[in-house]
Design an enzyme around this catalytic site. Structure first.
Site, PDB file in Angstrom:
ATOM      1  N   GLN A 175      43.694  61.869   5.121  1.00  0.00           N
ATOM      2  CA  GLN A 175      42.610  61.040   4.566  1.00  0.00           C
ATOM      3  C   GLN A 175      42.172  61.545   3.195  1.00  0.00           C
ATOM      4  OE1 GLN A 175      42.720  62.135   7.718  1.00  0.00           O
ATOM      5  NE2 GLN A 175      41.643  60.819   9.141  1.00  0.00           N
ATOM      6  N   ASP A 218      30.771  63.392  11.988  1.00  0.00           N
ATOM      7  CA  ASP A 218      30.946  62.311  12.963  1.00  0.00           C
ATOM      8  C   ASP A 218      29.849  62.313  14.009  1.00  0.00           C
ATOM      9  OD1 ASP A 218      33.816  62.658  11.796  1.00  0.00           O
ATOM     10  OD2 ASP A 218      33.666  60.672  12.718  1.00  0.00           O
ATOM     11  N   ARG A 237      36.824  54.786  20.151  1.00  0.00           N
ATOM     12  CA  ARG A 237      36.896  56.168  19.665  1.00  0.00           C
ATOM     13  C   ARG A 237      35.655  56.913  20.170  1.00  0.00           C
ATOM     14  NH1 ARG A 237      38.672  57.266  13.647  1.00  0.00           N
ATOM     15  NH2 ARG A 237      39.298  59.230  14.628  1.00  0.00           N
ATOM     16  N   ASN A 296      33.137  67.271  12.857  1.00  0.00           N
ATOM     17  CA  ASN A 296      33.754  66.565  11.722  1.00  0.00           C
ATOM     18  C   ASN A 296      35.264  66.776  11.794  1.00  0.00           C
ATOM     19  OD1 ASN A 296      33.406  64.969   9.291  1.00  0.00           O
ATOM     20  ND2 ASN A 296      34.124  66.748   8.175  1.00  0.00           N
ATOM     21  N   LYS A 297      35.974  66.153  10.884  1.00  0.00           N
ATOM     22  CA  LYS A 297      37.441  66.162  10.889  1.00  0.00           C
ATOM     23  C   LYS A 297      38.010  67.564  11.113  1.00  0.00           C
ATOM     24  CE  LYS A 297      39.606  63.368  10.738  1.00  0.00           C
ATOM     25  NZ  LYS A 297      40.081  62.791  12.023  1.00  0.00           N
ATOM     26  N   ARG A 354      37.966  53.292   9.509  1.00  0.00           N
ATOM     27  CA  ARG A 354      37.738  54.635  10.030  1.00  0.00           C
ATOM     28  C   ARG A 354      36.589  55.283   9.257  1.00  0.00           C
ATOM     29  NH1 ARG A 354      38.169  56.812   5.873  1.00  0.00           N
ATOM     30  NH2 ARG A 354      37.428  58.757   6.797  1.00  0.00           N
ATOM     31  N   GLY A 355      36.217  56.494   9.693  1.00  0.00           N
ATOM     32  CA  GLY A 355      35.075  57.159   9.075  1.00  0.00           C
ATOM     33  C   GLY A 355      33.821  56.705   9.818  1.00  0.00           C
ATOM     34  N   ALA A 356      32.949  57.672  10.131  1.00  0.00           N
ATOM     35  CA  ALA A 356      31.818  57.383  11.024  1.00  0.00           C
ATOM     36  C   ALA A 356      31.008  56.146  10.609  1.00  0.00           C
ATOM     37  CB  ALA A 356      30.920  58.609  11.092  1.00  0.00           C
TER      38      ALA A 356
END
Ligand code: MRU
Length: 347
Positions: free
Chosen positions: A190, A231, A91, A241-242, A51-53
């Protein structure tokens, strides 16, 4: 970065297998997931094993290369087109995924070897860009700074170094004393699980704070700056972003705390003129309703932490308008979040 004295990338490819640190098990277990096919990579991205861009981008690039390796001699084109669509459906928000798939897809039109080489090259670039982001971001960090971050935009979210945490790692290398406030980042935590694990590994002083504590610390003047990842960044500087990033940015502006976003150019979407156009992923309500942790025997167990029978909503990202952002730290320098400055950066 090192884990138990051994250097690891978050994701890498050897032969036709893609290896990745299984982030669903951290910080309780350290295991490597092996994706033997592009479909395994799709599964890993969907379920957030990776995960994570930045890490999603590298994995998607490798998955596209795997698809070229797996394609039957006859009907290659149909096979890779279908695989591309499947990878893109894993995603929706992280721009790096689409950037990587497009690049490897184009490379594969020349040869399978070319697709593999480009996917590997992109993983190397990912590290170099993250390192440069760290160097530019480090210029903003003074000795003694207390920095807040949200989600995980560390090396686990990239191939190495990270985006938001890369300046922190470089500042530490330079001997600056720093303290990191780590937003827990519900629902998947996270921050509490991954960022805290990374910082502990690197012996960087930090504390996990509840998601709703940022305003308290900012109002007391205990945060010198905030750095988050991204992201997808629209051409006008709006940032996806998150979930929770937006409210931190609003509070930071209220209390005069500089709010920086760190991301490589591959996260910018120049075809998207405003954040309103960015698709926000809606994830399963179980991520809100349940939490997973080790039982007394160390086995990971899922438990209900909300009212039985209640429904939950789970938007994975939000959009922070450019007006709340002090600057975007990229591998080419720190840019103002406005269309003219971003276009200039692209040359
Ligand atoms: O849902 P995730 O964990 O993939 O979301 C990650 C983030 O929002 C990060 O802040 C972002 O990708 C920036 S850099 C890793």
């Amino acid at each position: 970065m090192n884990v138990n004295g051994k250097h690891y990338r978050t994701v890498w490819m050897e032969g036709s297998t893609v290896f990745m640190i299984d982030q669903t098990l951290l910080p309780f277990q350290f295991k490597i997931y092996e994706a033997k096919t592009y479909k395994d990579c799709c599964y890993a991205i969907k379920t957030m094993i990776t995960r994570g861009a930045g890490a999603i981008g590298a994995t998607a690039g490798f998955a596209m290369a795997q698809a070229f390796m797996e394609a039957p001699k006859t009907g290659i084109e149909n096979f890779v087109q279908k695989a591309k669509k499947e990878i893109e459906k894993t995603r929706p928000t992280a721009r790096n995924l689409f950037y990587a798939v497009d690049r490897v897809f184009e490379a594969g039109k020349i040869s399978v070897e070319n697709a593999i080489n480009v996917a590997q090259k992109m993983a190397d670039e990912n590290i170099e860009e993250a390192r440069l982001i760290g160097e530019y971001g480090n210029e903003l960090i003074k000795h003694g700074f207390r920095i807040e971050t949200h989600c995980n935009a560390g090396w686990l979210g990239f191939v190495d170094y990270g985006s938001a945490l890369s300046p922190v790692y470089i500042a530490k290398e330079e001997g600056k004393s720093i303290f990191v406030y780590v937003d827990e980042t519900r629902p998947r935590s996270q921050g509490a699980r991954l960022t805290a694990w990374e910082l502990k590994n690197e012996s960087i002083p930090h504390a996990i704070i509840p998601d709703n504590a940022g305003a308290y610390y900012m109002s007391k003047g205990e945060i010198d700056m905030m750095i988050v990842g991204a992201d997808r960044i629209a051409a006008n500087g709006d940032v996806a972003n998150k979930i929770g990033t937006l409210e931190k940015a609003i509070v930071a502006k209220e209390y005069g705390v500089p709010f920086y976003v760190a991301a490589p150019l591959s996260t910018f979407d120049m075809n998207c003129y405003s954040g309103a156009k960015i698709e926000i992923e809606q994830r399963n309500e179980d991520e809100v309703l349940y939490q997973t942790g080790p039982d007394e025997q160390g086995n990971l167990t899922k438990i209900l932490v909300c009212n039985p029978g209640s429904k939950a909503l789970n938007p994975a990202f939000d959009i922070t308008p450019a007006k709340y952002i002090s600057g975007i730290i990229t591998e080419k320098g720190i840019v103002k979040p406005d269309t003219a400055s971003i276009k200039k950066l692209y040359g």
